[in-house]
Motif scaffolding. Structure first.
Motif, PDB file in Angstrom:
ATOM      1  N   ALA A  75       0.862  -1.178   0.000  1.00  0.00           N
ATOM      2  CA  ALA A  75       0.000   0.000   0.000  1.00  0.00           C
ATOM      3  C   ALA A  75       0.900   1.231   0.000  1.00  0.00           C
ATOM      4  CB  ALA A  75      -0.932  -0.007   1.213  1.00  0.00           C
ATOM      5  N   ASP A  76       1.672   1.372  -1.085  1.00  0.00           N
ATOM      6  CA  ASP A  76       2.680   2.429  -1.127  1.00  0.00           C
ATOM      7  C   ASP A  76       2.307   3.582  -2.054  1.00  0.00           C
ATOM      8  OD1 ASP A  76       2.892   0.915  -3.401  1.00  0.00           O
ATOM      9  OD2 ASP A  76       5.052   0.579  -3.272  1.00  0.00           O
ATOM     10  N   ASP A  77       1.082   3.567  -2.576  1.00  0.00           N
ATOM     11  CA  ASP A  77       0.579   4.718  -3.323  1.00  0.00           C
ATOM     12  C   ASP A  77      -0.940   4.708  -3.236  1.00  0.00           C
ATOM     13  OD1 ASP A  77      -0.238   2.724  -5.056  1.00  0.00           O
ATOM     14  OD2 ASP A  77       0.872   3.448  -6.798  1.00  0.00           O
ATOM     15  N   LEU A  78      -1.575   5.654  -3.888  1.00  0.00           N
ATOM     16  CA  LEU A  78      -3.023   5.783  -3.776  1.00  0.00           C
ATOM     17  C   LEU A  78      -3.747   4.547  -4.306  1.00  0.00           C
ATOM     18  CD1 LEU A  78      -5.621   7.301  -3.188  1.00  0.00           C
ATOM     19  CD2 LEU A  78      -5.353   8.508  -5.368  1.00  0.00           C
ATOM     20  N   LEU A  79      -3.330   4.026  -5.465  1.00  0.00           N
ATOM     21  CA  LEU A  79      -4.059   2.924  -6.091  1.00  0.00           C
ATOM     22  C   LEU A  79      -3.974   1.649  -5.256  1.00  0.00           C
ATOM     23  CD1 LEU A  79      -5.717   1.759  -8.364  1.00  0.00           C
ATOM     24  CD2 LEU A  79      -3.606   1.430  -9.684  1.00  0.00           C
ATOM     25  N   THR A  80      -2.775   1.263  -4.824  1.00  0.00           N
ATOM     26  CA  THR A  80      -2.648   0.032  -4.046  1.00  0.00           C
ATOM     27  C   THR A  80      -3.355   0.144  -2.701  1.00  0.00           C
ATOM     28  OG1 THR A  80      -0.475   0.810  -3.285  1.00  0.00           O
ATOM     29  CG2 THR A  80      -0.507  -0.731  -5.143  1.00  0.00           C
ATOM     30  N   THR A  81      -3.301   1.322  -2.090  1.00  0.00           N
ATOM     31  CA  THR A  81      -3.997   1.530  -0.822  1.00  0.00           C
ATOM     32  C   THR A  81      -5.504   1.453  -1.008  1.00  0.00           C
ATOM     33  OG1 THR A  81      -2.197   2.956  -0.073  1.00  0.00           O
ATOM     34  CG2 THR A  81      -4.266   3.090   1.140  1.00  0.00           C
ATOM     35  N   LEU A  82      -5.972   2.009  -2.100  1.00  0.00           N
ATOM     36  CA  LEU A  82      -7.396   1.994  -2.417  1.00  0.00           C
ATOM     37  C   LEU A  82      -7.918   0.565  -2.561  1.00  0.00           C
ATOM     38  CD1 LEU A  82      -9.984   3.517  -3.258  1.00  0.00           C
ATOM     39  CD2 LEU A  82      -9.043   3.655  -5.563  1.00  0.00           C
ATOM     40  N   VAL A  83      -7.156  -0.303  -3.233  1.00  0.00           N
ATOM     41  CA  VAL A  83      -7.580  -1.691  -3.426  1.00  0.00           C
ATOM     42  C   VAL A  83      -7.685  -2.411  -2.086  1.00  0.00           C
ATOM     43  CG1 VAL A  83      -6.900  -3.923  -4.407  1.00  0.00           C
ATOM     44  CG2 VAL A  83      -6.706  -1.847  -5.788  1.00  0.00           C
ATOM     45  N   LEU A  84      -6.753  -2.145  -1.171  1.00  0.00           N
ATOM     46  CA  LEU A  84      -6.816  -2.774   0.150  1.00  0.00           C
ATOM     47  C   LEU A  84      -7.969  -2.236   0.988  1.00  0.00           C
ATOM     48  CD1 LEU A  84      -3.096  -3.010   1.349  1.00  0.00           C
ATOM     49  CD2 LEU A  84      -4.552  -4.838   0.501  1.00  0.00           C
ATOM     50  N   ALA A  85      -8.359  -0.991   0.754  1.00  0.00           N
ATOM     51  CA  ALA A  85      -9.341  -0.333   1.615  1.00  0.00           C
ATOM     52  C   ALA A  85     -10.786  -0.523   1.166  1.00  0.00           C
ATOM     53  CB  ALA A  85      -9.035   1.164   1.696  1.00  0.00           C
ATOM     54  N   THR A  86     -10.992  -1.150   0.006  1.00  0.00           N
ATOM     55  CA  THR A  86     -12.348  -1.231  -0.538  1.00  0.00           C
ATOM     56  C   THR A  86     -13.000  -2.584  -0.279  1.00  0.00           C
ATOM     57  OG1 THR A  86     -13.701  -0.750  -2.502  1.00  0.00           O
ATOM     58  CG2 THR A  86     -11.741  -2.121  -2.830  1.00  0.00           C
ATOM     59  N   THR A  87     -14.313  -2.587  -0.243  1.00  0.00           N
ATOM     60  CA  THR A  87     -15.084  -3.839  -0.231  1.00  0.00           C
ATOM     61  C   THR A  87     -15.727  -4.078  -1.592  1.00  0.00           C
ATOM     62  OG1 THR A  87     -17.050  -2.670   0.596  1.00  0.00           O
ATOM     63  CG2 THR A  87     -15.582  -3.653   2.235  1.00  0.00           C
ATOM     64  N   ALA A  88     -15.440  -3.217  -2.547  1.00  0.00           N
ATOM     65  CA  ALA A  88     -16.015  -3.342  -3.886  1.00  0.00           C
ATOM     66  C   ALA A  88     -15.317  -4.440  -4.679  1.00  0.00           C
ATOM     67  CB  ALA A  88     -15.892  -2.006  -4.629  1.00  0.00           C
ATOM     68  N   LYS A  89     -15.928  -4.807  -5.803  1.00  0.00           N
ATOM     69  CA  LYS A  89     -15.274  -5.721  -6.734  1.00  0.00           C
ATOM     70  C   LYS A  89     -13.967  -5.098  -7.213  1.00  0.00           C
ATOM     71  CE  LYS A  89     -19.156  -8.086  -9.029  1.00  0.00           C
ATOM     72  NZ  LYS A  89     -18.575  -9.439  -9.076  1.00  0.00           N
TER      73      LYS A  89
END
Length: 408
Positions: free
Chosen positions: A104-118
């Motif tokens: 989770a070292d940038d916005l995109l990777t952090t976003l994927v970890l933080a979501t419950t979406a597909k």
């Protein structure tokens, strides 16, 4: 008609020449009714500008993990909650590796970890990079976690190579997203498996010749594992009986590891089930005798002979038992696909059989893609070439429909 109406799509753009297609991808998604927010990585900015993506999406483009303009400077949490799906396109080998390892070292990777979406990724890279074992392992790891793998396609590449690794075209990605939402909607409406007990066999078996040699085949287990993941995600109690493979077991699945055909049959017979899916490539024969020590060529006069005996037919044994479950088989053939599949359907007393042509090296064994035709007594349905994760979702839907139609 706008099949993505009221759907919120976060498009993550990583570094790769295929990023030049993303303005058109945004336009196609919006034409289908989606609201699109773009997250652009530093690598992505080398190929496409934030201004161009903002112009086509009509939304600000996000690039920084901590956004001073967002509420509490936590833009990734806002986007994570807003999204119905996160699509990473293009997904470079680098972003796939980072996602697979939970970075989770940038916005995109952090976003994927933080979501419950597909979450879906559209791989895009040189054909040799895509074929690298570590890239395949990382991609499979994401697939077993429920990430949808869209593509890649085959064809000419920017570097001049020809092969698998091209990002799918924007219209194809749009259509695949539409399909994902339709499958989700249908599964929610039907409640799909409704806690049914499903046993799936996957991968090859190994039949020992001596302590270091064995008879086996090219099955990777990817199709069976993808089916197990799809069934578990849609409400089934799944037992996966697997031969030796290099795959992580899907979440929510009970794994039983075996090596030989006899071990696979024993494990299957001990499992309570409503549905049995025989996806494993079980060795038809095994050596009549297994040497207790390594056979040394220096001790042989010429090539040693190998006497073989038949292995038990796992699928037929289960399907012809006194109280058989709903049985589905797989037929991997190199010729006369329809004739061989229908013969197996009748001889093994199956409800459905999934036939695929393994003479085509772009699908089937050890490939990321597959194309199959499913046969039953009074019908059939063909599925065109696609990645095994999306094919498993479609087959899972078909299997459930047939099972519950018979058990109304």
């Amino acid at each position: 008609m706008q099949p993505l109406l009221n759907k919120n799509v976060v498009l993550g753009v990583s570094g790769g020449i295929a990023a030049y297609k993303t303005p058109d991808l945004v336009r196609r998604l919006k034409e289908a009714g989606a609201d699109v927010r773009v997250v652009l990585t530093r690598g992505g900015e080398a190929f496409v500008t934030p201004l161009s993506l903002q112009a086509v999406s009509a939304n600000p483009v996000s690039t920084d993990l901590l956004d001073p303009t967002a509420e509490a400077a936590m833009g990734h949490i806002e986007l994570a909650k807003w999204a119905d799906i996160i699509l990473v396109a293009p997904a470079s080998a680098n972003i796939i590796a980072r996602l697979a390892n939970g970075l989770a070292d940038d916005l995109l990777t952090t976003l994927v970890l933080a979501t419950t979406a597909k979450v879906a990724i559209a791989p895009a890279m040189n054909q040799q990079m895509w074929a690298a074992s570590v890239v395949q392992e990382n991609t499979q790891r994401l697939a077993t976690r429920g990430v949808n793998i869209l593509g890649p396609a085959s064809g000419s590449q920017a570097c001049g190579d020809v092969g698998e690794g091209r990002m799918c075209e924007p219209t194809d990605l749009r259509d695949q997203l539409i399909n994902l939402f339709e499958q989700q909607s249908h599964a929610q409406h039907q409640k799909l498996w409704n806690n049914a007990r499903i046993t799936i066999t996957a991968g090859p078996t190994r039949e020992a010749i001596d302590p270091v040699r064995y008879i086996s085949n090219h099955s990777s287990g990817k199709m069976g594992y993808a089916l197990a993941a799809a069934a578990a995600r849609t409400g089934a109690q799944v037992t996966l009986i697997s031969g030796p493979v290099s795959l992580e077991p899907p979440a929510g699945v009970t794994l039983i590891a075996v090596e030989t055909a006899e071990q696979m049959l024993a494990a299957t017979e001990e499992t309570a089930m409503d549905v049995f899916i025989g996806c494993a490539a079980v060795s038809d024969y095994r050596p009549a005798e297994v040497a207790s020590q390594k056979i040394k060529k220096e001790q042989q006069q010429g090539a040693p002979s190998l006497s073989l005996i038949k292995n038990p037919d796992v699928l037929k044994t289960i399907a012809t038992s006194k109280q058989p479950p709903f049985c589905i088989g797989f037929a991997a053939e190199t010729n006369n696909l329809r004739e061989h599949a229908l013969a197996k359907l009748d001889a093994k007393k199956l409800k459905l059989i999934v036939a695929n042509d393994v003479s085509d090296k772009t699908i089937g064994f050890n490939s990321e893609q597959n194309a199959v035709t499913v046969y039953w007594q009074d019908g059939k349905k063909a599925f065109s070439a696609q990645n095994k994760t999306s094919l498993a979702e479609a087959l899972n839907q078909l299997f459930a429909e047939h099972f519950f139609n018979e058990n109304k």
